[in-house]
Design a protein around this motif. Sequence first.
Motif, short mmCIF file in Angstrom:
data_model
loop_
_atom_site.label_atom_id
_atom_site.label_comp_id
_atom_site.label_asym_id
_atom_site.label_seq_id
_atom_site.Cartn_x
_atom_site.Cartn_y
_atom_site.Cartn_z
N ARG A 1 7.11 -8.96 36.18
CA ARG A 1 6.40 -10.12 35.62
C ARG A 1 6.94 -10.50 34.24
NH1 ARG A 1 4.66 -12.84 39.25
NH2 ARG A 1 3.23 -13.86 37.87
N VAL A 2 8.14 -10.03 33.92
CA VAL A 2 8.76 -10.27 32.62
C VAL A 2 9.44 -11.65 32.61
CG1 VAL A 2 10.53 -9.42 31.02
CG2 VAL A 2 9.08 -7.81 32.25
N ALA A 3 9.45 -12.29 31.46
CA ALA A 3 10.10 -13.59 31.33
C ALA A 3 11.58 -13.49 31.66
CB ALA A 3 9.93 -14.11 29.90
N ALA A 4 12.09 -14.51 32.32
CA ALA A 4 13.50 -14.55 32.71
C ALA A 4 14.40 -14.87 31.52
CB ALA A 4 13.71 -15.60 33.80
N SER A 5 15.55 -14.19 31.48
CA SER A 5 16.57 -14.45 30.47
C SER A 5 17.85 -14.97 31.10
CB SER A 5 16.90 -13.17 29.71
OG SER A 5 15.76 -12.65 29.10
N TRP A 6 17.98 -14.81 32.42
CA TRP A 6 19.21 -15.13 33.14
C TRP A 6 18.92 -15.90 34.42
CZ3 TRP A 6 23.40 -14.16 30.42
CH2 TRP A 6 23.31 -13.21 29.40
N VAL A 7 19.86 -16.75 34.80
CA VAL A 7 19.80 -17.46 36.08
C VAL A 7 21.00 -16.99 36.90
CG1 VAL A 7 19.85 -19.71 37.23
CG2 VAL A 7 18.74 -19.48 35.00
N LEU A 8 20.73 -16.45 38.08
CA LEU A 8 21.78 -16.02 39.00
C LEU A 8 21.90 -17.09 40.07
CD1 LEU A 8 20.50 -13.43 37.65
CD2 LEU A 8 21.55 -12.19 39.52
N VAL A 9 23.05 -17.71 40.12
CA VAL A 9 23.30 -18.81 41.06
C VAL A 9 24.03 -18.25 42.27
CG1 VAL A 9 24.34 -21.09 41.31
CG2 VAL A 9 23.49 -20.36 39.07
N TRP A 10 23.51 -18.53 43.46
CA TRP A 10 24.08 -17.94 44.65
C TRP A 10 24.04 -18.89 45.83
CZ3 TRP A 10 20.93 -16.77 48.95
CH2 TRP A 10 19.56 -16.87 48.75
N ASN A 11 24.74 -18.46 46.89
CA ASN A 11 24.83 -19.24 48.12
C ASN A 11 25.17 -18.28 49.26
OD1 ASN A 11 26.83 -20.38 50.16
ND2 ASN A 11 26.02 -22.27 49.30
#
Length: 70
Positions: free
Chosen positions: A16-26
């Motif tokens: 439930r921790v705030a996000a620091s990163w965005v992982l972009v995937w496909n």
Amino acid sequence: MTSPVNDAICSAKGCRVAASWVLVWNNPKVHTPERRKTWLACGEHREYLEQFLGVRGFLKEVVAFTDWRP
């Protein structure tokens, strides 16, 4: 009304921790090549989620949440 930034929490199960990163995937077996999906990660779960997507060949890029432009 809350800001989307305030609602951005890590995608790791139970976190439930705030996000620091965005992982972009496909997933190329399911998605067209230009489609991009995202998972959010806190500092603690970034490496785990990167590895999960990476070993499957799904990870496209990792961007700091503050730099992310959808």
